[in-house]
Design a protein around this motif. Structure first.
Motif, PDB file in Angstrom:
ATOM      1  N   ALA A 123      12.958  -4.163   2.228  1.00  0.00           N
ATOM      2  CA  ALA A 123      11.723  -3.484   1.826  1.00  0.00           C
ATOM      3  C   ALA A 123      11.459  -3.706   0.345  1.00  0.00           C
ATOM      4  N   GLY A 124      12.527  -3.706  -0.480  1.00  0.00           N
ATOM      5  CA  GLY A 124      12.355  -3.924  -1.910  1.00  0.00           C
ATOM      6  C   GLY A 124      11.887  -5.325  -2.237  1.00  0.00           C
ATOM      7  N   VAL A 125      12.447  -6.314  -1.547  1.00  0.00           N
ATOM      8  CA  VAL A 125      12.040  -7.706  -1.747  1.00  0.00           C
ATOM      9  C   VAL A 125      10.564  -7.880  -1.391  1.00  0.00           C
ATOM     10  N   ARG A 126      10.155  -7.275  -0.293  1.00  0.00           N
ATOM     11  CA  ARG A 126       8.748  -7.391   0.131  1.00  0.00           C
ATOM     12  C   ARG A 126       7.817  -6.681  -0.845  1.00  0.00           C
ATOM     13  N   ALA A 127       8.218  -5.495  -1.297  1.00  0.00           N
ATOM     14  CA  ALA A 127       7.360  -4.737  -2.212  1.00  0.00           C
ATOM     15  C   ALA A 127       7.162  -5.490  -3.523  1.00  0.00           C
ATOM     16  N   LEU A 128       8.242  -6.071  -4.061  1.00  0.00           N
ATOM     17  CA  LEU A 128       8.131  -6.833  -5.307  1.00  0.00           C
ATOM     18  C   LEU A 128       7.260  -8.064  -5.094  1.00  0.00           C
ATOM     19  N   TYR A 129       7.410  -8.702  -3.949  1.00  0.00           N
ATOM     20  CA  TYR A 129       6.600  -9.884  -3.651  1.00  0.00           C
ATOM     21  C   TYR A 129       5.124  -9.516  -3.612  1.00  0.00           C
ATOM     22  N   ARG A 130       4.775  -8.437  -2.872  1.00  0.00           N
ATOM     23  CA  ARG A 130       3.364  -8.044  -2.753  1.00  0.00           C
ATOM     24  C   ARG A 130       2.783  -7.654  -4.102  1.00  0.00           C
ATOM     25  N   ALA A 131       3.558  -6.917  -4.917  1.00  0.00           N
ATOM     26  CA  ALA A 131       3.052  -6.467  -6.214  1.00  0.00           C
ATOM     27  C   ALA A 131       2.736  -7.639  -7.122  1.00  0.00           C
ATOM     28  N   THR A 132       3.610  -8.634  -7.150  1.00  0.00           N
ATOM     29  CA  THR A 132       3.352  -9.780  -8.025  1.00  0.00           C
ATOM     30  C   THR A 132       2.360 -10.751  -7.396  1.00  0.00           C
ATOM     31  N   GLY A 154       1.656  -8.124   4.391  1.00  0.00           N
ATOM     32  CA  GLY A 154       0.616  -7.354   3.730  1.00  0.00           C
ATOM     33  C   GLY A 154      -0.222  -8.128   2.743  1.00  0.00           C
ATOM     34  N   VAL A 155      -0.046  -9.451   2.672  1.00  0.00           N
ATOM     35  CA  VAL A 155      -0.893 -10.262   1.802  1.00  0.00           C
ATOM     36  C   VAL A 155      -2.254 -10.426   2.488  1.00  0.00           C
ATOM     37  N   PRO A 156      -3.358 -10.092   1.826  1.00  0.00           N
ATOM     38  CA  PRO A 156      -4.679 -10.227   2.458  1.00  0.00           C
ATOM     39  C   PRO A 156      -4.942 -11.662   2.907  1.00  0.00           C
ATOM     40  N   ARG A 157      -5.469 -11.813   4.088  1.00  0.00           N
ATOM     41  CA  ARG A 157      -5.729 -13.159   4.616  1.00  0.00           C
ATOM     42  C   ARG A 157      -6.713 -13.928   3.737  1.00  0.00           C
ATOM     43  N   SER A 158      -7.593 -13.215   3.045  1.00  0.00           N
ATOM     44  CA  SER A 158      -8.564 -13.882   2.172  1.00  0.00           C
ATOM     45  C   SER A 158      -7.883 -14.563   0.981  1.00  0.00           C
ATOM     46  N   ARG A 159      -6.617 -14.188   0.714  1.00  0.00           N
ATOM     47  CA  ARG A 159      -5.889 -14.765  -0.412  1.00  0.00           C
ATOM     48  C   ARG A 159      -4.890 -15.837   0.045  1.00  0.00           C
ATOM     49  N   ILE A 160      -4.889 -16.153   1.328  1.00  0.00           N
ATOM     50  CA  ILE A 160      -3.931 -17.127   1.875  1.00  0.00           C
ATOM     51  C   ILE A 160      -4.664 -18.408   2.249  1.00  0.00           C
TER      52      ILE A 160
END
Length: 375
Positions: A123-132, A154-160
Motif C-alpha cells: 500500500a505504501g509503494v502504491r501511495a508514493l507512486y500515485r502521489a508522485t 488509481g492513475v487516471p486513464r486520461s494520463r496514461i
C-alpha cells in the motif's frame, strides 16, 4: 528540444537496453542521468555520444539525490524530463517539479500484478507512486496490460498513454560468423544444441526451469545472458543437478545480438512480463521462441509471430518442446511482429508525446498520425 532521461540504474536490463536503443533515433538533444550503478549500458550510451550523469545515490532513502537532480535540471535547462523505473520516477518527478521543468513524462516498464521491479507492491509503494505520478504530465505504459494495471492503481486513464517498446530488428539480425565466434569464446562446441535465456537473473524470471529442462537433455547447452540476485542459486542448482559443465553464464552483457546468434532456440519461462522484449529480440534474430508470457504478442494477431510458441513454465513440458527443435534447428525470417515493434516507430511516438505535453500546436495531428500507423 532538450530531454533529460532519468533512470534508476544502467546495468544490463530490459528498460536500460530499451533506453539505449531509443536514444539514437530521437531528434531531440538527449542526456541521461542514472541514480545508481552506471554499468555496461551507461558506457555503451556514452560511447554512442549521449552524455551520462551519475547521481551517486546511496540507497532508496537518500533524499540528497532529489537536490542533486534538481540542480542538474536547472543547469541543463531541459524542456522535458523523462523518467524510467520506480525509484527514478519517484525522485525524478519531484526534482523536475522543484526545478520548474516545463514537461514531465514517465515510462512504466516493470509493473506486474503484485510486484513492481521485483519489490512487493505494498500500500505504501502504491501511495508514493500515485502521489508522485500526479506531479508529472503523462505516464507511458509499454503494453496495454501495464496500462490496465496503472488504472487499477488509481492513475487516471486520461494520463496514461500506451507506447510499446521498440526493437531495432537490423541490430539483432542473425550473423553466422558472429555466432561461431561467440560459441568458441564461451567454450561451446560448434554442433551443440544451444538453448538460450536472456534477462535479469531474478527469481521471477524462472530461469531455474531452463536449468532443470536441460538436465534430462543430453548434449544440450544452456546459455544464460544476464546478471542478478538469483545467479548464485542457479549456479548451485546446475552443480546439484550435475549440469554445471553445460550451463554458461555470461553475466551482464551489452552484446545481446552476438549471444542470440550463438543460440538455436530462445526460451522465456517467466509467467509475468510487462512486454516481453527478449521474445521480440529473439524473433528478430530468427530464433524459434518458447515463452510462458508475452503481452507484446498477446496484443497482435495470432499469425504475427509464427516462430513463437507458448509453453508452460514446467521443466518436463519445456524439455519435450525443446526436443522438437533439436533434430533440425533452423533460422526463421523475422516475423511481422518485429516490424510492428520497430524502434523508429517507437521514437516517433515518443517525440509526438513530448510535443503534446509541451503544447506544440502540431502535436495533436502528429500524435494522431503516429497512433494510426502504430496500430
Amino acid at each position: 528540444m532538450k530531454v533529460l532521461h532519468v533512470i534508476t540504474g544502467l546495468a544490463a536490463g530490459g528498460a536500460e537496453q530499451q533506453l539505449r536503443a531509443l536514444l539514437p533515433h530521437l531528434g531531440a538533444h538527449c542526456e541521461v542521468a542514472t541514480l545508481t550503478n552506471p554499468g555496461g549500458v551507461a558506457r555503451a550510451i556514452a560511447d554512442g555520444g549521449t552524455p551520462v550523469h551519475h547521481l551517486g545515490m546511496g540507497g532508496n532513502r537518500d533524499l540528497r539525490a532529489v537536490g542533486r537532480l534538481a540542480r542538474l535540471m536547472r543547469a541543463g535547462r531541459y524542456d522535458v524530463v523523462h523518467t524510467h523505473l520506480y525509484r527514478a520516477c519517484v525522485y525524478g518527478r519531484v526534482a523536475a517539479r522543484l526545478a520548474g521543468v516545463p514537461a514531465i513524462v514517465a515510462t512504466e516498464h516493470s509493473l506486474g500484478e503484485e510486484r513492481i521491479e521485483g519489490r512487493r507492491a505494498t500500500a505504501g509503494v502504491r501511495a508514493l507512486y500515485r502521489a508522485t505520478e500526479a506531479m508529472g504530465d503523462l505516464t507511458v505504459a509499454v503494453s496495454r496490460a501495464v496500462a490496465e494495471r496503472l488504472a487499477r492503481w488509481g492513475v487516471p486513464r486520461s494520463r496514461i498513454e500506451v507506447v510499446h517498446n521498440g526493437v531495432d530488428g537490423r541490430a539483432f539480425a542473425h550473423d553466422p560468423r558472429l555466432g561461431r565466434e561467440t560459441r568458441a569464446r564461451l567454450g561451446i562446441a560448434p554442433g551443440a544444441f544451444v538453448v538460450g535465456g536472456v534477462g535479469r537473473l531474478e527469481p521471477g524470471k524462472r530461469f531455474d526451469v531452463l536449468v532443470e529442462a536441460v538436465t534430462g537433455f543430453e548434449g544440450a547447452v544452456l546459455l544464460l545472458a544476464g546478471e542478478g540476485s538469483a545467479r548464485r542459486d542457479l549456479e548451485e542448482l546446475a552443480r546439484t543437478l550435475g549440469v554445471a559443465d553445460r550451463v554458461r553464464f555470461t553475466g551482464e552483457s551489452a552484446e545481446v545480438p552476438a549471444l542470440l546468434s550463438a543460440m538455436d532456440v530462445l526460451a522465456s519461462p517467466s509467467q509475468e512480463e510487462t512486454f516481453g522484449l527478449a521474445v521480440i529480440e529473439g524473433l528478430a534474430a530468427g530464433l524459434p521462441v518458447l515463452y510462458a508470457a508475452c503481452p507484446a504478442l498477446d496484443e497482435l494477431p495470432s499469425d504475427a509471430a509464427p516462430g513463437a510458441r507458448r509453453i508452460l513454465p514446467d521443466p518436463d513440458h519445456l524439455r519435450a518442446e525443446l526436443h522438437t527443435f533439436a533434430a533440425g534447428a533452423v533460422r526463421l525470417p523475422p516475423p511481422r511482429a518485429v516490424a510492428h515493434y520497430d524502434i523508429r516507430r517507437h521514437a516517433a511516438r515518443m517525440e509526438a508525446l513530448y510535443d503534446r505535453v509541451l503544447g506544440s500546436p502540431l502535436a495533436g495531428a502528429d500524435l494522431h498520425a503516429t497512433q494510426k500507423e502504430y496500430r
